[in-house]
Design a protein around this motif. Structure first.
Motif, short mmCIF file in Angstrom:
data_model
loop_
_atom_site.label_atom_id
_atom_site.label_comp_id
_atom_site.label_asym_id
_atom_site.label_seq_id
_atom_site.Cartn_x
_atom_site.Cartn_y
_atom_site.Cartn_z
N SER A 143 88.71 -24.32 -64.68
CA SER A 143 88.02 -23.10 -64.26
C SER A 143 88.57 -22.63 -62.92
CB SER A 143 86.52 -23.35 -64.13
OG SER A 143 85.87 -22.24 -63.54
N ASP A 199 86.72 -23.70 -59.72
CA ASP A 199 86.76 -25.08 -59.21
C ASP A 199 87.73 -25.17 -58.03
OD1 ASP A 199 85.00 -25.90 -61.18
OD2 ASP A 199 86.62 -26.40 -62.58
N ARG A 217 97.15 -20.86 -62.50
CA ARG A 217 96.15 -21.51 -63.35
C ARG A 217 96.39 -23.01 -63.50
NH1 ARG A 217 92.15 -20.78 -66.90
NH2 ARG A 217 92.03 -22.19 -68.69
N GLN A 228 90.15 -29.35 -59.90
CA GLN A 228 91.10 -29.05 -60.97
C GLN A 228 92.06 -30.21 -61.19
OE1 GLN A 228 92.94 -25.35 -59.73
NE2 GLN A 228 91.51 -24.13 -60.93
#
Length: 325
Positions: free
Chosen positions: A46, A49, A195, A54
């Motif tokens: 997410s 986070d 990401r 992560q």
């Protein structure tokens, strides 16, 4: 036992590959692993986070993948030996293990690029090479297409053939499955994008580690294979691997790619484009930058010889183990 399993699995995969009908019916073991990774990425990764969260969640996903792969391999092996005679169980296990290798499919995909260049034109060749590389291909000329195909062949020889076979010889089906889980995770989430920079950190580092011995071994097989192929240079393969492997942005991919470049007398890597952005990568090898379909054919010949050498060494190791029993 594991060396024999690896040898038989390699022979089966070289002979029949992974049938298209079977792929259409049940897909491929790597696609099953990919589904778990996709689920983990969607569920645990997410943007809200912290970087540490992560990273820890990425570690947890990797541990789940490795543990699940090891357990699956152990259960399959135990079940087969429980319900089938030993020799039958061994053969069935080798058939299953052969699905984790990519000798034949890699050969087919790279050969398709050469065939397109030889008779179908640049557009068809660009489409064929786009199936096996991640770079932009729409503006590649014949030399760029040829270099891209040869680079993919060299790198995939290491992580699609040598590495799974090595871990299979060391730890059987569980070892090969665990390797494929790590390698697939790296290909899906081990990128330095916003990401996945932290979430995919564990997958990328683990992939570097498990591919380290195989990448050097792949360079050795290519150099030895060059001794058996007229017109190719084992000496230049060794020199290029030693001098240029460290120039690659990957700690492992540079070894087989540089060895391939040296053996063929071409230069690989160099400038290329990803998603419209130019990357001025270093050149590997000291040969010519102009490559053609003929060079792809030479690379395939070298690759096939290297695969054969690898199987011959497995046979010698197996015989040595039998004689010492």
């Amino acid at each position: 036992m594991f060396v024999g399993l690896a040898l038989l699995a390699a022979a089966i995969e070289a002979a029949v590959g992974y049938p298209d009908r079977l792929f259409r019916a049940i897909r491929h073991p790597v696609t099953w692993i990919a589904r778990v990774i996709t689920w983990g990425d969607r569920t645990w990764n997410s943007a809200g986070d912290s970087d540490l969260q992560q990273r820890l969640q990425g570690v947890a996903l990797l541990l789940l993948l490795v543990a699940g792969s090891l357990l699956t391999g152990l259960l399959i092996s135990a079940l087969l030996h429980l319900v089938l005679p030993a020799i039958v169980a061994f053969v069935v296990l080798a058939v299953l293990a052969s699905t984790l290798l990519a000798q034949r499919s890699l050969d087919s995909h790279v050969a398709a690029v050469a065939e397109a260049l030889e008779g179908k034109g640049l557009a068809a060749a660009r489409a064929a090479v786009a199936m096996i590389v991640g770079r932009d291909t729409k503006d590649l000329d014949e030399a760029g297409i040829s270099r891209a195909a040869i680079e993919s062949l060299a790198e995939s020889f290491s992580d699609g053939v040598v590495a799974p076979l090595l871990w299979m010889a060391v730890a059987g089906l569980p070892g090969a499955l665990a390797y494929k889980a790590i390698n697939t995770a790296d290909s899906m989430i081990g990128h330095k994008t916003p990401r996945h920079l932290h979430f995919g950190w564990a997958a990328a580092r683990a992939d570097d580690l498990v591919n380290l011995p195989a990448s050097r071994l792949a360079a050795l097989w290519l150099a030895l294979a060059a001794l058996l192929r007229p017109g190719l240079s084992a000496r230049q393969a060794c020199m290029a691997a030693w001098q240029d492997a460290g120039r690659h942005d990957s700690p492992n991919a540079g070894w087989p790619e540089a060895a391939m470049a040296g053996a063929l007398g071409v230069r690989l890597m160099g400038p290329r484009s990803y998603d419209g952005e130019r990357v001025d990568g270093p050149w590997l090898g000291r040969g010519r930058t102009i490559a053609t379909a003929r060079d792809i054919r030479s690379a395939l010949s070298l690759y096939r010889t290297a695969c054969g050498l690898q199987m011959a060494v497995l046979l010698l190791v197996l015989l040595a183990l039998i004689l010492t029993m």
